[in-house]
Write an enzyme that holds these catalytic residues in place. Structure first.
Site, PDB file in Angstrom:
ATOM      1  N   GLU A 127      -6.677   5.231   7.354  1.00  0.00           N
ATOM      2  CA  GLU A 127      -6.484   6.483   6.851  1.00  0.00           C
ATOM      3  C   GLU A 127      -7.764   7.334   5.769  1.00  0.00           C
ATOM      4  O   GLU A 127      -8.091   8.456   6.664  1.00  0.00           O
ATOM      5  CB  GLU A 127      -5.284   6.660   6.573  1.00  0.00           C
ATOM      6  CG  GLU A 127      -4.173   6.653   7.197  1.00  0.00           C
ATOM      7  CD  GLU A 127      -3.063   5.484   6.560  1.00  0.00           C
ATOM      8  OE1 GLU A 127      -2.547   5.690   5.242  1.00  0.00           O
ATOM      9  OE2 GLU A 127      -2.195   5.301   7.164  1.00  0.00           O
ATOM     10  N   ASN A 157       0.128  -1.034  -0.395  1.00  0.00           N
ATOM     11  CA  ASN A 157      -0.360   0.148  -0.072  1.00  0.00           C
ATOM     12  C   ASN A 157       1.141   1.184   0.063  1.00  0.00           C
ATOM     13  O   ASN A 157       1.725   1.576   1.407  1.00  0.00           O
ATOM     14  CB  ASN A 157      -1.085   0.091   1.022  1.00  0.00           C
ATOM     15  CG  ASN A 157      -1.662   1.715   1.326  1.00  0.00           C
ATOM     16  OD1 ASN A 157      -1.798   1.899   0.105  1.00  0.00           O
ATOM     17  ND2 ASN A 157      -2.490   1.563   2.177  1.00  0.00           N
ATOM     18  N   TRP A 158       1.131   2.407  -0.933  1.00  0.00           N
ATOM     19  CA  TRP A 158       2.368   3.419  -1.280  1.00  0.00           C
ATOM     20  C   TRP A 158       1.009   4.164  -0.569  1.00  0.00           C
ATOM     21  O   TRP A 158       2.405   5.241  -0.690  1.00  0.00           O
ATOM     22  CB  TRP A 158       2.456   3.015  -2.784  1.00  0.00           C
ATOM     23  CG  TRP A 158       2.999   2.229  -3.368  1.00  0.00           C
ATOM     24  CD1 TRP A 158       3.933   1.098  -2.444  1.00  0.00           C
ATOM     25  CD2 TRP A 158       3.390   2.140  -4.924  1.00  0.00           C
ATOM     26  NE1 TRP A 158       4.206  -0.003  -3.660  1.00  0.00           N
ATOM     27  CE2 TRP A 158       4.801   0.861  -4.745  1.00  0.00           C
ATOM     28  CE3 TRP A 158       3.035   2.883  -5.861  1.00  0.00           C
ATOM     29  CZ2 TRP A 158       4.414   0.298  -5.683  1.00  0.00           C
ATOM     30  CZ3 TRP A 158       3.598   1.834  -7.358  1.00  0.00           C
ATOM     31  CH2 TRP A 158       4.477   0.247  -7.144  1.00  0.00           C
ATOM     32  N   LYS A 159      -0.241   4.065  -0.242  1.00  0.00           N
ATOM     33  CA  LYS A 159      -0.577   5.318   0.076  1.00  0.00           C
ATOM     34  C   LYS A 159      -0.346   6.808  -1.150  1.00  0.00           C
ATOM     35  O   LYS A 159      -0.798   6.033  -2.216  1.00  0.00           O
ATOM     36  CB  LYS A 159       0.088   6.134   1.923  1.00  0.00           C
ATOM     37  CG  LYS A 159      -0.420   4.650   2.343  1.00  0.00           C
ATOM     38  CD  LYS A 159      -0.104   4.973   3.982  1.00  0.00           C
ATOM     39  CE  LYS A 159      -0.899   3.544   4.650  1.00  0.00           C
ATOM     40  NZ  LYS A 159      -0.766   3.865   6.147  1.00  0.00           N
ATOM     41  N   GLU A 210      -5.811  -4.402  10.700  1.00  0.00           N
ATOM     42  CA  GLU A 210      -3.902  -2.981  10.956  1.00  0.00           C
ATOM     43  C   GLU A 210      -4.816  -2.399  12.237  1.00  0.00           C
ATOM     44  O   GLU A 210      -5.444  -1.463  12.092  1.00  0.00           O
ATOM     45  CB  GLU A 210      -4.721  -2.379   9.853  1.00  0.00           C
ATOM     46  CG  GLU A 210      -3.867  -3.149   8.106  1.00  0.00           C
ATOM     47  CD  GLU A 210      -3.037  -1.815   7.935  1.00  0.00           C
ATOM     48  OE1 GLU A 210      -2.165  -1.879   6.935  1.00  0.00           O
ATOM     49  OE2 GLU A 210      -3.711  -0.579   7.463  1.00  0.00           O
ATOM     50  N   GLY A 235       2.744   3.175  10.603  1.00  0.00           N
ATOM     51  CA  GLY A 235       3.444   3.992  10.847  1.00  0.00           C
ATOM     52  C   GLY A 235       4.264   4.445  11.607  1.00  0.00           C
ATOM     53  O   GLY A 235       4.805   4.874  11.671  1.00  0.00           O
ATOM     54  N   GLY A 272       2.723  -0.910   4.313  1.00  0.00           N
ATOM     55  CA  GLY A 272       3.099   0.226   3.916  1.00  0.00           C
ATOM     56  C   GLY A 272       4.770   0.481   4.268  1.00  0.00           C
ATOM     57  O   GLY A 272       4.847   0.379   2.556  1.00  0.00           O
ATOM     58  N   GLY A 273       4.822   1.416   4.871  1.00  0.00           N
ATOM     59  CA  GLY A 273       6.910   1.586   4.581  1.00  0.00           C
ATOM     60  C   GLY A 273       7.733   0.967   3.878  1.00  0.00           C
ATOM     61  O   GLY A 273       8.193   1.447   2.665  1.00  0.00           O
ATOM     62  N   SER A 309       3.687  -2.075  10.361  1.00  0.00           N
ATOM     63  CA  SER A 309       5.146  -2.087  10.769  1.00  0.00           C
ATOM     64  C   SER A 309       5.220  -2.969  10.162  1.00  0.00           C
ATOM     65  O   SER A 309       6.346  -3.554  11.027  1.00  0.00           O
ATOM     66  CB  SER A 309       5.042  -1.661  12.461  1.00  0.00           C
ATOM     67  OG  SER A 309       4.726  -0.310  12.312  1.00  0.00           O
ATOM     68  N   HIS A 364     -10.011   1.675   4.663  1.00  0.00           N
ATOM     69  CA  HIS A 364      -8.203   1.615   5.355  1.00  0.00           C
ATOM     70  C   HIS A 364      -8.572   2.920   5.989  1.00  0.00           C
ATOM     71  O   HIS A 364      -8.864   3.767   6.580  1.00  0.00           O
ATOM     72  CB  HIS A 364      -7.232   2.178   4.520  1.00  0.00           C
ATOM     73  CG  HIS A 364      -5.760   1.766   5.044  1.00  0.00           C
ATOM     74  ND1 HIS A 364      -4.929   3.259   5.614  1.00  0.00           N
ATOM     75  CD2 HIS A 364      -4.711   1.290   5.038  1.00  0.00           C
ATOM     76  CE1 HIS A 364      -4.206   2.811   6.194  1.00  0.00           C
ATOM     77  NE2 HIS A 364      -3.187   1.797   5.946  1.00  0.00           N
TER      78      HIS A 364
HETATM   79  P1  13P Z   1       3.031   0.524   8.130  1.00  0.00           P
HETATM   80  O1  13P Z   1       3.548  -0.727   7.259  1.00  0.00           O
HETATM   81  O2  13P Z   1       3.903   2.332   7.277  1.00  0.00           O
HETATM   82  O3  13P Z   1       2.923   0.728   9.356  1.00  0.00           O
HETATM   83  O4  13P Z   1       1.531   1.061   7.211  1.00  0.00           O
HETATM   84  C1  13P Z   1       0.297  -0.041   7.364  1.00  0.00           C
HETATM   85  C2  13P Z   1      -0.158   0.350   6.786  1.00  0.00           C
HETATM   86  O5  13P Z   1      -0.827   1.224   6.922  1.00  0.00           O
HETATM   87  C3  13P Z   1      -0.985  -0.607   5.546  1.00  0.00           C
HETATM   88  O6  13P Z   1      -1.675   0.014   5.017  1.00  0.00           O
END
Ligand code: 13P
Length: 255
Positions: A96, A8-10, A166, A172, A233-234, A212, A94
């Site tokens: 966010e 997930n690149w956001k 999640e 993050g 994510g990251g 994470s 998600h």
């Molecule tokens: P991180 O892996 O950066 O914690 O993000 C998780 C996420 O929100 C994936 O959708």
């Protein structure tokens, strides 16, 4: 259960950066055998992902969609518009979107149904915030979010559905959930799905852990009986680290 690992690149990566990433990730594709790997770029980078992954086993997901087929919804994207670019999966609900954009359980439910109706596989995200966790509300939150999203679905839809647990406090932050907590949450998802649709149908569902996740810790989640993938994510933003993470996941289930 086949692992499903999604990037997930956001709000990261232009079309040019997406093309470069796809080219780099494909070099390691032979090392991903037996794992469903997908990248979820921003909407504007979907054509670059589609071109860059042509002929590849790496699939494409989107990060959101609207529940209506079309209409006066300025700035929104419909499922059919995603399908045109070879999108097979769509992240829905998600944290966010729920917490920063105010997306409700009801909207998430409508989106899940619309995605399935269009042939997209929803990746339904759910999980508790830090304060909900401190108040002992984790199971109640998962139950509320999942029950709302399963509303109106049929047993056969579980074969297409992916649920991503999640916990919001793990996203993050570098504070990944413990393997025990991830297993408890994923097992609860299976129990609730079984209550709704029967144990046999619930077996079709796949549950990911997200928050994470990196190459160093993914193995501990993939070894869990109720977890069969990760939403990342990251650590998915560089082709090298994403590839390392997929390979580590694969190793964890191979023995
Ligand atoms: P991180 O892996 O950066 O914690 O993000 C998780 C996420 O929100 C994936 O959708």
């Amino acid at each position: 259960m086949k692992l499903i690992i999604a990037a997930n690149w956001k709000m990261h990566k232009t079309a040019a950066a997406t093309a470069a990433f796809c080219q780099a990730l494909r070099r390691d594709e032979a090392l991903f055998e037996g794992v469903d790997v997908l990248v979820c770029p921003p909407f504007t980078s979907l054509p670059a992902a589609s071109a860059g992954l042509e002929g590849s086993t790496i699939k494409i997901g989107a990060q959101n969609m609207h529940s209506e087929e079309k209409g006066a919804y300025t700035g929104e994207i419909a499922a059919a518009m995603l399908v045109e670019f070879g999108v097979r999966y769509v992240i829905i609900g998600h944290s966010e979107r729920r917490h920063l954009m105010g997306e409700t359980d009801q909207q998430v439910s409508l989106k899940v149904r619309a995605a399935l109706a269009t042939g997209l596989q929803p990746i339904l995200c759910l999980g508790e915030t830090e304060s909900e966790r401190e108040q002992g509300q984790t199971a109640a939150v998962i139950k509320r979010q999942l029950t709302a999203a399963l509303e109106g679905l049929a047993a056969k839809d579980l074969l297409s559905l992916v649920v991503a647990y999640e916990p919001v406090w793990a996203i993050g932050t570098g504070k990944a959930a413990s393997a025990d907590d991830a297993e408890d949450a994923a097992a609860l998802v299976y129990r609730l799905a079984a209550e709704h649709f029967g144990a046999e149908s619930a077996k079709g569902l796949r549950v990911q852990y997200g928050g994470s996740v990196k190459a160093e810790n993914i193995g501990s989640y993939m070894a869990l009986p109720s977890v069969s993938g990760a939403l990342v994510g990251g650590a998915s933003l560089e082709a090298e680290s994403f590839s390392a993470l997929i390979q580590a996941a694969r190793k964890a289930v191979l023995h």
